[in-house]
Design a protein around this motif. Structure first.
Motif, PDB file in Angstrom:
ATOM      1  N   LYS A 137      -6.618   4.502  -8.445  1.00  0.00           N
ATOM      2  CA  LYS A 137      -5.522   4.315  -7.119  1.00  0.00           C
ATOM      3  C   LYS A 137      -5.668   3.119  -6.133  1.00  0.00           C
ATOM      4  O   LYS A 137      -4.621   2.508  -5.920  1.00  0.00           O
ATOM      5  CB  LYS A 137      -4.514   5.627  -7.862  1.00  0.00           C
ATOM      6  N   ALA A 138      -6.039   3.972  -5.424  1.00  0.00           N
ATOM      7  CA  ALA A 138      -6.771   3.182  -4.137  1.00  0.00           C
ATOM      8  C   ALA A 138      -7.656   1.537  -3.962  1.00  0.00           C
ATOM      9  O   ALA A 138      -6.663   0.862  -3.097  1.00  0.00           O
ATOM     10  CB  ALA A 138      -7.411   4.564  -3.316  1.00  0.00           C
TER      11      ALA A 138
ATOM     12  N   LEU B  99      -5.638  -1.906  -2.974  1.00  0.00           N
ATOM     13  CA  LEU B  99      -6.044  -2.511  -2.281  1.00  0.00           C
ATOM     14  C   LEU B  99      -6.108  -3.952  -2.420  1.00  0.00           C
ATOM     15  O   LEU B  99      -5.750  -4.977  -2.367  1.00  0.00           O
ATOM     16  CB  LEU B  99      -7.574  -2.329  -1.378  1.00  0.00           C
ATOM     17  N   LYS B 100      -5.877  -4.004  -3.774  1.00  0.00           N
ATOM     18  CA  LYS B 100      -6.068  -5.252  -5.079  1.00  0.00           C
ATOM     19  C   LYS B 100      -4.532  -6.306  -4.503  1.00  0.00           C
ATOM     20  O   LYS B 100      -4.375  -6.712  -4.224  1.00  0.00           O
ATOM     21  CB  LYS B 100      -6.666  -5.061  -6.508  1.00  0.00           C
ATOM     22  N   GLN B 101      -4.063  -5.393  -4.981  1.00  0.00           N
ATOM     23  CA  GLN B 101      -2.377  -5.768  -4.606  1.00  0.00           C
ATOM     24  C   GLN B 101      -2.475  -5.798  -3.112  1.00  0.00           C
ATOM     25  O   GLN B 101      -1.320  -7.161  -3.717  1.00  0.00           O
ATOM     26  CB  GLN B 101      -1.393  -4.273  -5.273  1.00  0.00           C
ATOM     27  N   ALA B 102      -2.696  -5.652  -2.827  1.00  0.00           N
ATOM     28  CA  ALA B 102      -1.861  -6.143  -1.547  1.00  0.00           C
ATOM     29  C   ALA B 102      -2.967  -7.064  -0.772  1.00  0.00           C
ATOM     30  O   ALA B 102      -2.710  -7.872   0.190  1.00  0.00           O
ATOM     31  CB  ALA B 102      -2.343  -4.888   0.097  1.00  0.00           C
ATOM     32  N   SER B 103      -4.130  -7.290  -1.251  1.00  0.00           N
ATOM     33  CA  SER B 103      -4.644  -8.586  -0.954  1.00  0.00           C
ATOM     34  C   SER B 103      -4.561  -9.635  -1.344  1.00  0.00           C
ATOM     35  O   SER B 103      -4.490 -10.675  -0.703  1.00  0.00           O
ATOM     36  CB  SER B 103      -6.604  -8.479  -1.857  1.00  0.00           C
TER      37      SER B 103
ATOM     38  N   LEU C 194       0.856  -1.143  -0.035  1.00  0.00           N
ATOM     39  CA  LEU C 194       0.091  -0.053   0.016  1.00  0.00           C
ATOM     40  C   LEU C 194       1.127   1.260   0.329  1.00  0.00           C
ATOM     41  O   LEU C 194       0.480   2.104  -0.621  1.00  0.00           O
ATOM     42  CB  LEU C 194      -1.047   0.040   1.409  1.00  0.00           C
ATOM     43  N   LEU C 195       1.950   1.402   0.895  1.00  0.00           N
ATOM     44  CA  LEU C 195       2.582   2.333   0.429  1.00  0.00           C
ATOM     45  C   LEU C 195       3.950   2.919  -0.183  1.00  0.00           C
ATOM     46  O   LEU C 195       3.692   3.721  -0.868  1.00  0.00           O
ATOM     47  CB  LEU C 195       3.612   2.207   1.707  1.00  0.00           C
ATOM     48  N   ARG C 196       3.907   1.971  -1.335  1.00  0.00           N
ATOM     49  CA  ARG C 196       4.040   1.912  -2.337  1.00  0.00           C
ATOM     50  C   ARG C 196       3.636   2.687  -3.709  1.00  0.00           C
ATOM     51  O   ARG C 196       3.675   3.207  -3.795  1.00  0.00           O
ATOM     52  CB  ARG C 196       4.786  -0.025  -3.394  1.00  0.00           C
TER      53      ARG C 196
ATOM     54  N   ILE D  92      -9.919  -4.514   7.209  1.00  0.00           N
ATOM     55  CA  ILE D  92      -9.043  -4.730   7.321  1.00  0.00           C
ATOM     56  C   ILE D  92      -7.415  -3.383   7.460  1.00  0.00           C
ATOM     57  O   ILE D  92      -7.318  -3.119   7.972  1.00  0.00           O
ATOM     58  CB  ILE D  92      -7.941  -5.857   7.254  1.00  0.00           C
ATOM     59  N   TYR D  93      -7.750  -2.754   5.828  1.00  0.00           N
ATOM     60  CA  TYR D  93      -6.921  -1.306   5.837  1.00  0.00           C
ATOM     61  C   TYR D  93      -8.291  -0.803   4.891  1.00  0.00           C
ATOM     62  O   TYR D  93      -9.069  -0.717   4.731  1.00  0.00           O
ATOM     63  CB  TYR D  93      -6.541  -1.598   4.312  1.00  0.00           C
TER      64      TYR D  93
END
Length: 144
Positions: A115-116, A120-124, A56-58, A105-106
């Motif tokens: 973009k958000a 979140l999709k990548q974080a999942s 997410l930070l990235r 969770i986030y």
């Protein structure tokens, strides 16, 4: 890594499976405009929370803000390999948070919705359970 500073008891029992229960708390977006919600029962470790947070930070860089709505406070013990049965419970290995369906969770705010959603999709992909992305209704941007 997320680890509690102090606990009342060092070790904890595993507990029952949460297969038929839904979350009562932490089911509504409180801080951000886009969130990641769990859809199945699981346990999330502090390492998994940290891995998803880094993704997410990235994505948000310096534009937005992230809220982590879970904290691993349940100790999981483990015995060393090739140890015989008995001789008590093993030492604490790591900490987990028990996830029930419906738990957020986030949360993210301060960046465009598309973009958000991608962040979140990548974080999942870093999490061991199925999730869905939810968007606050009063936000003007849509998912498209």
């Amino acid at each position: 890594m997320f680890v509690p500073k102090r606990t009342k008891y060092r070790k904890m029992q595993k507990g029952r499976s949460l297969t038929r229960s839904f979350e009562n708390r932490g089911t509504v977006l409180e801080y951000g405009t886009v969130g990641l919600k769990a859809t199945e029962v699981s346990r999330i470790t502090s390492r998994q929370i940290e891995a998803a947070r880094r993704v997410l930070l990235r994505y948000i860089q310096k534009g937005g803000k992230i809220w982590i709505r879970v904290f691993p406070d349940k100790p999981v013990s483990k015995k060393p390999p090739e140890v015989r049965m008995g001789m008590g419970k093993g030492d604490v290995d790591h900490y987990v948070f028990q996830i029930k369906p419906g738990r957020i969770i986030y949360e993210i705010s301060g960046i465009p919705t598309n973009k958000a959603v991608e962040a979140l999709k990548q974080a999942s992909y870093k999490l061991p359970f199925k999730t869905k992305i939810i968007i606050k209704e009063n936000s003007s941007a849509s998912m498209n």
